[in-house]
Design a protein around this motif. Structure first.
Motif, PDB file in Angstrom:
ATOM      1  N   SER A 104       0.837  -1.208   0.000  1.00 22.87           N
ATOM      2  CA  SER A 104       0.000   0.000   0.000  1.00 22.87           C
ATOM      3  C   SER A 104       0.865   1.248   0.000  1.00 22.87           C
ATOM      4  N   TRP A 105       1.938   1.211   0.803  1.00 21.98           N
ATOM      5  CA  TRP A 105       2.852   2.359   0.852  1.00 21.98           C
ATOM      6  C   TRP A 105       3.417   2.628  -0.541  1.00 21.98           C
ATOM      7  N   ALA A 106       3.873   1.544  -1.192  1.00 20.10           N
ATOM      8  CA  ALA A 106       4.511   1.706  -2.495  1.00 20.10           C
ATOM      9  C   ALA A 106       3.520   2.215  -3.533  1.00 20.10           C
ATOM     10  N   HIS A 107       2.304   1.666  -3.523  1.00 18.46           N
ATOM     11  CA  HIS A 107       1.280   2.158  -4.461  1.00 18.46           C
ATOM     12  C   HIS A 107       0.990   3.633  -4.188  1.00 18.46           C
ATOM     13  N   ALA A 108       0.879   3.990  -2.917  1.00 17.44           N
ATOM     14  CA  ALA A 108       0.574   5.385  -2.569  1.00 17.44           C
ATOM     15  C   ALA A 108       1.655   6.326  -3.088  1.00 17.44           C
ATOM     16  N   ALA A 109       2.912   5.909  -2.972  1.00 14.65           N
ATOM     17  CA  ALA A 109       4.014   6.770  -3.436  1.00 14.65           C
ATOM     18  C   ALA A 109       3.985   6.930  -4.944  1.00 14.65           C
TER      19      ALA A 109
ATOM     20  N   LEU B 132       9.507   7.502   5.917  1.00 14.54           N
ATOM     21  CA  LEU B 132       9.063   8.541   4.999  1.00 14.54           C
ATOM     22  C   LEU B 132       7.562   8.417   4.757  1.00 14.54           C
ATOM     23  N   ASP B 133       6.924   9.546   4.646  1.00 13.61           N
ATOM     24  CA  ASP B 133       5.533   9.568   4.254  1.00 13.61           C
ATOM     25  C   ASP B 133       5.483   9.524   2.719  1.00 13.61           C
ATOM     26  N   PRO B 134       4.716   8.578   2.127  1.00 17.46           N
ATOM     27  CA  PRO B 134       4.789   8.404   0.671  1.00 17.46           C
ATOM     28  C   PRO B 134       4.339   9.633  -0.119  1.00 17.46           C
TER      29      PRO B 134
END
Lengths: 437, 453
Positions: free
Chosen positions: A6-11, A70-72
């Protein structure tokens, strides 16, 4: 950062919203335990890891932004803004969606037998009377390591594995010796065996008996696997496609031509069972696999990232690696080894006649990559048909790595993998015309 | 207050983490930003920014060290760290984070300009040769907080470094020239055109070495030039004077305090607060004030580099040399800014007094025993000394020996100390890379083993 996908998609999505034409998010996460013994004291460090990297391309430029915690969305916005301002000219080469499923292969919780391995190793060293006066420093790092990759071309993959990396450094008045090992499972770690390796090397170091004089000039030599790995590692490093696009451009025209002795087959296998660098996809998301670089002495391929493959008009082969999340992917060997031959090391030694039996290079082979010049200090024995082997120490040997590969006459039957040589594997090698001096 | 974390909450965590029998401990919190700009042939090839932040809670007892660390900075995580440290279990119960905490912005444009100017200067110095130049400028900002039961300290640390690599090709010959420098502020890199001078020097060095000759071999006089050759003393003597290593009976300097180890005009000190533009830190990673460690004074071995544990063991005050790779690692006694003090000889006098030998301008990689100081180090850039003058450059050489042999062999100490600040990275027990400063004047070693490669 529990939900890494989810983090990676959000970034990646936030980068697109901020105006990036392409984006790729790469994460390395998971718990780790590091146990050390140094000066007789034990240190235990535990924690988590949450490293991420975002590459963005916009307006013909790209930039790499990486770090921890880090915040994405914030990262993506900053990455796009700064890339526009001071990015590097570049084109995006991104892996597409993978048909092959990848997934989580190991638990993310590490077992709690923290101190046992290094303390067992310390006990084994202390119990060896031959190692009295030597001082052990050692570390055992256990990680449940998850890699996650999502990009704007539709790729979304994750892989997790548990790894045990052990290093040991033993120092006495005669110098130091070091060994390392790697295992996927703690049960494969052998403290007694590692202590025995340290003891063997220490004995070698303290043997100050008379050493044979080695005549300068070319000689026939047998390289034990521990020495041959330095040669194989150096050769593999030269066959990185970024070298071929740079100083070693003539190699690009040698595909299909002989560059080594017919006994030499060099293979890089990203899925080698039990390999320390085995994984389903590389650090750009390309599926890994078995790549034959040299087959029977004939050059057949190079190690590629997506970009080098594109520039040389060849298919990518899953060799992209990042030495950290702060670095761009580069073509690197994964599990690189020279294939076994048909004769034992003892049989190869018999074929030497008069010459060198190199058991180990005193330090890693020094390689000048633009010329392939390999220089190293050799330890081992001077052998001749009618006399017992005589010790030799720190004999300087020099070779052009390609010439050395051409001079390989035969390979031994046992391929040994060496964690201290980047996980490279090699059998013993019989080499003609190795130059001493 | 740095704003990293609430100091009182951090101090309370450091207190609660200690179990009966623990001697001391601390919470170390940090935030780092690195920016790297790299240019080759007039084109930027790297633009890299890295942000790191986290905290490590540590307790030390008579048997060893326990450390629990966590990526990120937030007070809510402290109870989980305390619990992990007290129980010896994993760090659990931390909250999922999507922290919007802003990152410090490092001004990259000026660094990129510095890199571009240096690269342009280097190419201009090529003077018609086939030259490829790569220039990298790395900027680092670190903010730290160390909370102990007895104090909370904070510090802002900065470092910039310039790395120039020139490759000159003539037919099949390829030669390299390298120059590195660093300081604590970007302005220091460009002061008096320093970046341009070094860029030019890197290219000139590579061109000059197209005519290099074979290195001499055997035991010969070796003159170590000022500045970066101090790496030899760092590797072969400095490590052996770190508190954890010097206490080993097999160590080169074990039991030799108060003894003469070098000529009377040689002194070696380590001061992390190094005056000038190379300050490393004012407080170390255990919260101890940095102090000058006088390692050798007037040729006599006088001191060692101490972290808290080794100072405690010796029952003497520490000197602020507890350093860690990051919050995820425990501190070790390490060098910070190790410098040979100026001596009585003019640099030119030293070469003039050497009829034949090797002059070393820079040293590359190699292999060293940390305790015994035994070393094999490659000469990156060197020259023959012939009849008291610098002769042609040499192709390649390795220096071999031990740290105590080098110290005992130094017979001339120059007055021309040069520093290499914040641009050399040190490895110890897999904690790599840690930035250190090196410095020395021209030194002559009466005899050292040299072999050509």
């Amino acid at each position: 950062m529990r939900d890494t996908l989810s983090w990676a998609h959000a970034a990646v999505e936030a980068a697109a919203r901020a105006g990036a034409e392409h984006a790729e998010a790469y994460l390395e996460t998971g718990p780790s335990t590091r146990v050390t013994v140094h000066g007789g004291r034990v240190g235990v460090s535990r924690g988590d890891r949450a490293e991420s990297a975002l590459r963005v391309w916009c307006d013909g430029r790209f930039g790499l932004y990486s770090g921890e915690d880090l915040d994405p969305v914030e990262l993506a916005a900053r990455a796009v803004a700064e890339t526009r301002r001071q990015g590097v000219p570049g084109t995006a080469f991104l892996a597409g969606p993978q048909a092959e499923p990848t997934g989580i292969a190991a638990p993310s919780v590490l077992p709690e037998d923290d101190r046992t391995f290094v303390t067992r190793l310390a006990d084994a060293v202390a119990a060896d009377p031959g190692l009295a006066g030597w001082h052990l420093s050692a570390g055992h790092v256990r990680t449940a390591f998850r890699r996650t990759l999502v990009n704007s071309a539709g790729l979304a993959v994750e892989h997790q594995a548990t790894a045990h990396d052990v290093w040991a450094w033993l120092e006495g008045s005669a110098g130091h010796v070091r060994v390392a090992c790697w295992a996927a499972d703690a049960g494969e770690l052998d403290a007694t065996g590692l202590a025995a390796q340290l003891a063997d090397q220490a004995t070698d170091l303290t043997d100050d008996g008379p050493a044979a004089e080695v005549p300068s000039g070319p000689c026939t030599a047998v390289l034990s696997p521990a020495a041959a790995v330095d040669v194989v590692r150096s050769a593999g490093s030269l066959l990185r496609a970024d070298n071929v696009l740079g100083d070693l451009r003539p190699l690009a025209d040698r595909i299909g031509r002989r560059i080594a002795g017919s006994a030499v087959s060099l293979i890089d296998d990203g899925r080698l069972p039990g390999g320390s660098r085995s994984r389903p996809f590389d650090d750009e998301g390309t599926p890994t696999g078995r790549t034959v670089l040299i087959e029977g002495g004939v050059l057949t391929g190079f190690l590629h990232t997506l970009e080098t493959a594109h520039r040389l008009g060849l298919p990518a082969n899953g060799k992209a690696a990042r030495t950290s999340t702060a670095r761009l992917p580069r073509p690197m060997p994964s599990n690189l080894y020279c294939a076994a031959g048909t004769e034992s090391e003892a049989e190869l030694r018999e074929r030497v006649g008069t010459g060198l039996w190199i058991t180990k290079f005193a330090r890693p082979g020094r390689l000048v990559s633009n010329t392939g010049r390999f220089t190293a200090l050799a330890n081992g024995h001077w052998v001749s048909p009618h006399a017992p082997p005589r010790r030799v120490r720190r004999v300087p040997v020099t070779a052009n790595i390609f010439q050395l590969l051409r001079n390989v006459v035969a390979c031994g039957t046992d391929v040994v993998f060496a964690p201290l040589a980047g996980g490279t594997g090699a059998p013993a090698m019989l080499v003609d015309d190795l130059v001493v001096g | 207050m740095t704003g990293l974390i609430d100091p009182e909450a951090a101090r309370r965590a450091a207190v609660r983490a200690l179990r009966p029998g623990d001697l001391f401990g601390e919470l170390f919190a940090e935030e780092r930003t690195h920016v790297a700009h790299e240019i080759r042939d007039g084109m930027p090839i790297t633009s890299r920014t890295r942000y790191e932040r986290g905290m490590g809670l540590r307790a030390v007892d008579d048997t060893g060290t326990r450390l629990a660390h966590h990526t990120g900075l937030d007070e809510d995580t402290l109870p989980a760290l305390v619990s992990a440290l007290r129980s010896g279990g994993p760090v659990t119960g931390t909250r999922d984070r999507a922290i919007g905490r802003p990152w410090p912005v490092l001004e990259g444009a000026h660094a990129a300009t510095v890199a571009a100017e240096a690269e342009a200067e280097a190419r201009a110095a090529g003077n018609g040769h086939d030259v490829q130049v790569t220039v990298k400028v790395i900027t680092l900002l670190q903010q730290v907080l160390v909370a102990r039961p007895d104090r909370v300290v904070t510090e802002r640390r900065e470092a910039v470094s310039l790395h120039i690599r020139a490759k000159v090709r003539l037919g099949k010959q390829v030669r390299w020239g390298r120059r590195v420098t660093g300081c604590d502020q970007l302005a220091g890199l460009v002061k008096d055109g320093r970046h341009r001078l070094l860029a030019r020097a890197a290219v000139e060095s590579a061109i000059e070495r197209l005519d290099a000759v074979d290195a001499p071999a055997g035991r010969i006089p070796v003159v170590l030039g000022p500045g970066s050759p101090a790496m030899l003393l760092h590797e072969a003597c400095g490590h052996a004077l770190e508190g954890d290593l010097v206490r080993r009976p097999a160590s080169a300097f074990h039991g030799r305090f108060g003894s003469r180890v070098a000529v009377p005009h040689l002194s070696l000190v380590d001061d992390p607060r190094q005056p000038g533009d190379g300050r490393q830190y004012g407080v170390d990673d255990e919260g101890e004030p940095a102090a000058t460690a006088v390692l050798i004074e007037g040729g006599v071995l006088t001191g060692q580099l101490l972290d808290r544990w080794h100072a405690h063991q010796l029952g003497i005050p520490g000197n602020g040399h507890g350093r860690r790779l990051s919050y995820a690692y425990p501190p070790l006694p390490r060098m910070a800014s190790t410098v040979v003090a100026p001596g009585p000889h003019a640099a030119g006098e030293i070469v003039a007094a050497t009829p034949r030998g090797l002059y070393v301008r820079s040293i590359g990689g190699g292999d060293t025993d940390m305790g015994s100081g035994r070393f094999n180090l490659q000469v990156d850039e060197g020259y023959l000394i012939e009849n008291g003058r610098l002769g042609p450059p040499i192709r390649g050489a390795v220096l071999s020996g031990t740290g105590s042999e080098v110290l005992a062999g130094i017979d001339m100490v120059g007055d021309d100390v040069e520093m290499l600040s914040g641009a050399y990275v040190c490895n110890k027990l897999d904690q790599f890379p840690v930035l250190v400063n090196l410095g020395q004047p021209t030194l002559r070693v009466a005899e050292l083993h040299v072999w050509g490669v």
